[in-house]
Design a protein around this motif. Structure first.
Motif, short mmCIF file in Angstrom:
data_model
loop_
_atom_site.label_atom_id
_atom_site.label_comp_id
_atom_site.label_asym_id
_atom_site.label_seq_id
_atom_site.Cartn_x
_atom_site.Cartn_y
_atom_site.Cartn_z
N THR A 178 13.66 2.90 -14.20
CA THR A 178 13.26 3.17 -15.69
C THR A 178 13.56 1.79 -16.49
O THR A 178 12.65 1.27 -17.71
N MET A 179 14.70 1.30 -16.45
CA MET A 179 15.22 0.10 -17.27
C MET A 179 14.37 -1.08 -16.99
O MET A 179 13.97 -1.95 -17.83
N LYS A 209 6.17 -3.89 -11.99
CA LYS A 209 5.41 -2.84 -11.17
C LYS A 209 6.56 -2.07 -10.31
O LYS A 209 6.39 -1.44 -9.28
N MET A 210 7.74 -1.49 -11.19
CA MET A 210 8.76 -1.11 -10.53
C MET A 210 8.59 0.51 -10.14
O MET A 210 9.29 0.68 -9.36
N ASN A 211 7.69 1.10 -10.78
CA ASN A 211 7.38 2.44 -10.22
C ASN A 211 6.89 2.49 -8.76
O ASN A 211 7.14 3.05 -7.98
N SER A 212 6.13 1.27 -8.50
CA SER A 212 5.66 0.97 -6.94
C SER A 212 6.87 0.73 -6.19
O SER A 212 6.84 1.10 -5.03
N TYR A 213 7.80 -0.04 -6.78
CA TYR A 213 8.85 -0.54 -5.85
C TYR A 213 9.70 0.94 -5.59
O TYR A 213 10.03 0.98 -4.29
N ASP A 263 3.61 -20.25 -13.89
CA ASP A 263 3.47 -18.87 -14.65
C ASP A 263 2.89 -18.01 -13.86
O ASP A 263 2.44 -16.98 -14.41
N GLU A 264 2.73 -18.20 -12.55
CA GLU A 264 2.16 -17.27 -11.89
C GLU A 264 3.06 -15.86 -11.72
O GLU A 264 4.24 -15.98 -11.72
N PRO A 265 2.44 -14.89 -11.87
CA PRO A 265 3.16 -13.42 -11.79
C PRO A 265 3.91 -13.39 -10.52
O PRO A 265 3.66 -13.93 -9.38
N VAL A 295 11.75 -3.87 -19.15
CA VAL A 295 12.15 -5.33 -19.63
C VAL A 295 11.12 -6.01 -18.69
O VAL A 295 10.76 -7.16 -19.39
N PHE A 296 10.82 -5.77 -17.58
CA PHE A 296 9.88 -6.46 -16.75
C PHE A 296 8.68 -5.57 -16.41
O PHE A 296 8.26 -5.24 -15.29
N PRO A 297 7.80 -4.93 -17.46
CA PRO A 297 6.60 -4.07 -16.92
C PRO A 297 5.83 -4.89 -15.84
O PRO A 297 5.18 -4.05 -14.93
N GLU A 298 5.79 -5.73 -15.86
CA GLU A 298 4.95 -6.71 -15.00
C GLU A 298 5.30 -6.71 -13.56
O GLU A 298 4.69 -6.95 -12.47
#
Length: 917
Positions: free
Chosen positions: A386-387, A396-400, A698-700, A391-394
């Motif tokens: 959630t948090m 992809k913490m839902n996939s994590y 600057d690579e993701p 803070v870091f939508p890039e």
């Protein structure tokens, strides 16, 4: 303990492992004098008690403290009219139960008040790393020490006499006496600091000035070079959250503005001066998430500050002490010049997790350890999803969440030796064992499932209601359900109790017809079909059914449930559909083979109704079902083959985990290992060429992680060009001492590959890095590298060092690296058996022994291994790690049975592909 409504001291059942309920602490006034030169401390505890029931004795927790004096003052009413004062009372110590008992010549009657004063002294030890313990660092080539606390779950009793149970909250005023050139820290902010002058009016009215002077080795007036730091009074909190520290700390600071009150709160991260430059990222994360937690739960952080300490020797990744988080270096520090993706995410996750606890555990605390998940499940969900997603939508913490946390929970809960999330605690020795993937990952997963079912906004509002109802108090499961029910009007307890209070989880078997699908639920076990008595639970399962309309538009129904053994759902089976869309619910699905392949092929297309989380779930389910004998292992490899053009990191991570699980089971069958490695070279080799070895600034982050993953797998599979590239880079480092040409994200695969293909030069170099690392991540990666050598002498040297010389909090890192090395597995198990008694004594009272037991034996894979391991532990005292031992034994047996069942199927599929590599 079964919970019925809110637990209070008055309705706690008296049990052998719980303290008597006749007295209750109200306030502790603690004074701690620390001498970092002698590594000794002395303490004075003045404890205000309420008498709940008539008693002639006072019983509290204490362990390894030398009690010097004790006195009791009893009051008739309030705290102002004394009617009894007894000095120099005897304290009987029951070492087995870790209790101190004071027998009084009077009966203390209910409703009266008592002040208990205790003076004591103890060592600031380096082993075990619990209680008030020391942590080492190097200054000018010399080993120096500082002191920190680690009290969870029941180690506060090693630092001060106390009522060491979470229900027995009290307020605290902490005073520290310490050398002038050191910093003292505690939960609260500093009230005052001044030079310490013995015999002068001080906290505890000078009552213990003689005691404190003992550490100075002189008279009561010998206080030169000391100062006193007194902290403000705390809110009510449990003993395991009390914290204090003393050392030569430096700090960096920031602040945040409360979105609720507008108040500005200081935030600091502390470390030794040589490491403080690596603390900025942890501080940045703290600043980012603190206001978000306040907004999410509409509850202001109640303390005046939040500090964090990065400690070199610490038994946990980190601990959420209220207002003073303490954690390991590799969990909190990050190289600001050359950060690697793994460490970046680790620091962000750990800090966000511990900050979540400031609400879940600290403001509202579980009433007893049986509902530990109310702390850890929420902190995991908030911290890993959630948090950080805000803070870091890039990232992809839902996939994590699906790839890592969900699958960790599935793996443990699929074993016969699993237990409910809410587990009865019958012995204090169980406490370390319940800090497992059920309290953390499964709890987070089922709470996430409930959130999707209800809608996240409604779910979080209900959770906020729960927290507000138990501010500065304790809570139980029923309190949580009541809070959510009050917002939703849904009987949440009926839905959720089986997930929390029963063992295991379901698999849904799908049978198709032209009119729809028949669904049947039953408990899933990795060892196969459950017995009748193991299959009695009916779960209410949010199905999250995805269907696709005739015009190709997907629709997800998050409210449909399966709450009986079986049911029929009408739908058009000529069109795509999928159960558990987004893999948001905690169950597995057994589809007909043709349907599974159809879903996978559609999910692998560029434009698809299925998400990366769907692809992760398909791989995970297929692997688990094959392991249990419910489908063919070759079908798992079919899915890997279908997803070989994947672009998402976490799907590739699941592909890697799938192939690792196969290698982990067939690691002693060289012909299959060779064929799997050919397959790995074929799918990972092209990815290496595509991604290369260098990243841009600057690579993701997920691209950096993907590069590390594919290079690691290609090297592990002996892809010649990759092995050559990594060994050349390490050779250049050996020649020059400069590792700047090795990207931070490639340090781990470079170290491991150099070890796997190297000799004594590489071993000595990795040993030097591990002993004097430039960053915490280099230390971890070097330790893993030391476990990766293939020569017997190198392996034996690493195992011997890990068992006898490695620091306690580093032993598990060594074991992980050794377990991952197929050449080391059997020797690791044998050496661990030989050194078991010595290791068990060294690790007594810590979390660590159970993890070493698991790492030493979980790699084994035959029925003979199962029988031998079971026999080895038969005459051992396994009470402190019995749960994990049984889980390890289950894992060995499952692999043995899977191996026997599926070898020919696996060999046939691999041989039929004619891989080029």
């Amino acid at each position: 303990m079964a919970s019925e409504g809110t637990l209070t001291l008055e309705n706690v059942k008296a049990e052998d492992h719980r303290l008597p309920t006749d007295v209750k602490p109200v306030h502790y006034d603690l004074t701690i004098r620390t001498d970092l030169e002698s590594c000794q401390f002395a303490g004075a505890a003045t404890i205000n008690l309420q008498i709940i029931e008539d008693t002639s004795s006072i019983v509290f927790n204490v362990l390894n403290l030398n009690i010097i004096n004790a006195s009791v003052v009893a009051y008739s009413t309030g705290w102002d009219v004394s009617d009894y004062s007894g000095d120099s009372l005897d304290v009987r110590i029951d070492v087995e139960s870790e209790r101190g008992i004071i027998d009084l010549p009077i009966i203390l009657t209910a409703g009266h008040n008592v002040i208990l004063k205790l003076g004591y002294e103890a060592e600031i030890s380096g082993a075990p790393l619990i209680g008030y313990h020391r942590s080492a660092w190097q200054q000018d080539g010399k080993t120096k020490y500082y002191a920190v606390t680690r009290f969870q779950p029941i180690a506060a009793r090693r630092a001060f006499p106390c009522w060491d149970e979470p229900l027995l909250k009290a307020t605290y005023t902490v005073t520290m006496i310490h050398r002038k050139d050191t910093v003292a820290l505690s939960n609260m902010d500093v009230e005052f600091e001044a030079p310490y002058i013995a015999d002068q009016a001080q906290p505890n009215d000078g009552y213990f000035s003689k005691l404190f002077s003992r550490l100075a080795g002189g008279t009561t007036s010998d206080s030169s070079g000391m100062k006193i730091t007194r902290f403000t009074k705390s809110p009510p909190m449990s003993t395991y959250l009390v914290a204090f520290a003393n050392g030569p700390f430096s700090y960096i600071e920031s602040s945040y503005t409360s979105p609720i009150s507008g108040k500005v709160r200081p935030l600091r991260v502390y470390a030794t001066p040589d490491l403080i430059h690596q603390a900025q990222f942890a501080l940045d994360v703290t600043k980012a998430v603190m206001p978000r937690y306040e907004r999410t739960f509409d509850i202001e952080y109640p303390l005046p500050k939040l500090d964090t300490i990065a400690a070199s020797d610490y038994d946990a990744g980190a601990l959420e002490n209220w207002g003073l988080i303490i954690g390991r270096l590799n969990a909190l520090l990050l190289d600001p010049e050359n950060p690697d993706a793994y460490s970046t995410k680790t620091v962000a996750y750990v800090q966000t997790h511990e900050i979540a606890h400031q609400w879940f555990g600290n403001i509202t605390t579980m009433a007893w350890w049986d509902t530990l998940y109310l702390n850890e499940g929420f902190a995991t969900l908030m911290g890993s999803s959630t948090m950080l997603d805000q803070v870091f939508p890039e990232w992809k913490m839902n996939s994590y969440m699906v790839s890592e946390e969900l699958n960790r929970a599935f793996d443990l809960d699929a074993k016969r030796s699993s237990h409910p999330i809410e587990v009865a605690i019958e012995d204090p020795k169980m406490l370390h064992q319940i800090f497992d993937m059920l309290a953390y990952a499964k709890a987070a997963a089922v709470l996430r499932m409930l959130s999707y079912y209800l809608g996240e906004d409604v779910f979080l509002k209900g959770v906020s209601t729960y927290l507000k109802s138990r501010l500065f108090k304790n809570g139980v499961t029923e309190d949580l359900w009541a809070g959510i029910t009050s917002v939703t009007g849904i009987d949440v307890a009926t839905i959720m109790d089986p997930w929390i209070k029963k063992t295991g989880f379901p698999v849904i078997t799908v049978v198709e017809s032209k009119d729809g699908i028949s669904l049947r639920q039953g408990r899933f076990l990795e060892s196969g079909s459950p017995d009748a008595e193991e299959n009695e639970t009916i779960w209410t399962i949010p199905l999250s059914l995805l269907t696709v309309s005739s015009d190709g538009i997907p629709h997800i129904d998050n409210r449909i449930v399966l709450d009986k053994w079986q049911n029929f759902i009408e739908l058009d089976t000529t069109k795509p559909y999928k159960l558990n869309a987004g893999t948001v619910s905690f169950y597995r699905v057994l589809y007909p083979k043709a349907r599974l392949l159809d879903i996978a092929k559609l999910a692998a297309q560029g434009i698809t109704p299925f998400t990366p989380e769907d692809r992760i779930g398909l791989l995970s389910d297929a692997l688990a079902l094959a392991k249990a004998g419910l489908t063919e292992t070759s079908l798992v490899l079919d899915l890997v083959d279908i997803f070989r053009n994947e672009s998402e990191f976490y799907v590739w991570s699941s592909i890697t985990s799938t192939l690792d699980a196969i290698l982990d089971t067939w690691w002693e069958d060289q012909s299959i290992v060779d064929l799997v490695n050919k397959f790995r070279r074929e799918i990972f080799g092209p990815m290496v060429k595509k991604l290369g070895y260098e990243s841009t600034k600057d690579e993701p982050l997920d691209i950096k992680e993907l590069r590390t993953l594919v290079i690691s797998n290609a090297a592990d599979a002996n892809e010649e060009s990759v092995v050559k590239e990594l060994t050349i880079r390490f050779a250049k480092f050996l020649e020059t001492g400069d590792d700047s040409h090795i990207p931070a994200d490639l340090l781990k695969p470079t170290y491991i590959t150099a070890a796997r293909h190297g000799g004594s030069l590489e071993y000595d170099a990795l040993k030097r890095i591990a002993e004097n690392p430039a960053t915490p991540s280099r230390e971890t990666f070097a330790i893993w590298g030391l476990g990766a050598f293939t020569s017997g002498n190198a392996i034996e040297k690493t195992i011997d060092y890990a068992l006898t010389e490695a620091k306690i909090n580093k032993m598990q890192i060594y074991f992980v690296g050794l377990h991952d090395n197929f050449f080391a597995r059997r020797l690791l198990a044998k050496k661990f058996e030989d050194k078991y008694d010595e290791v068990a004594r060294r690790l007594e009272g810590t979390f660590n022994l159970q993890y070493l037991v698991q790492s030493a034996f979980i790699g084994l894979d035959t029925k003979t291994d199962y029988d031998h391991t079971q026999a080895f532990f038969k005459d051992k005292d396994t009470s402190s790690y019995k749960l994990m031992l049984n889980q390890t034994l289950d894992g060995i047996l499952t692999k043995a049975e899977w191996n026997v069942r599926s070898t020919e199927d696996l060999r046939s599929w691999l041989a039929s592909k004619n891989f080029a590599g």
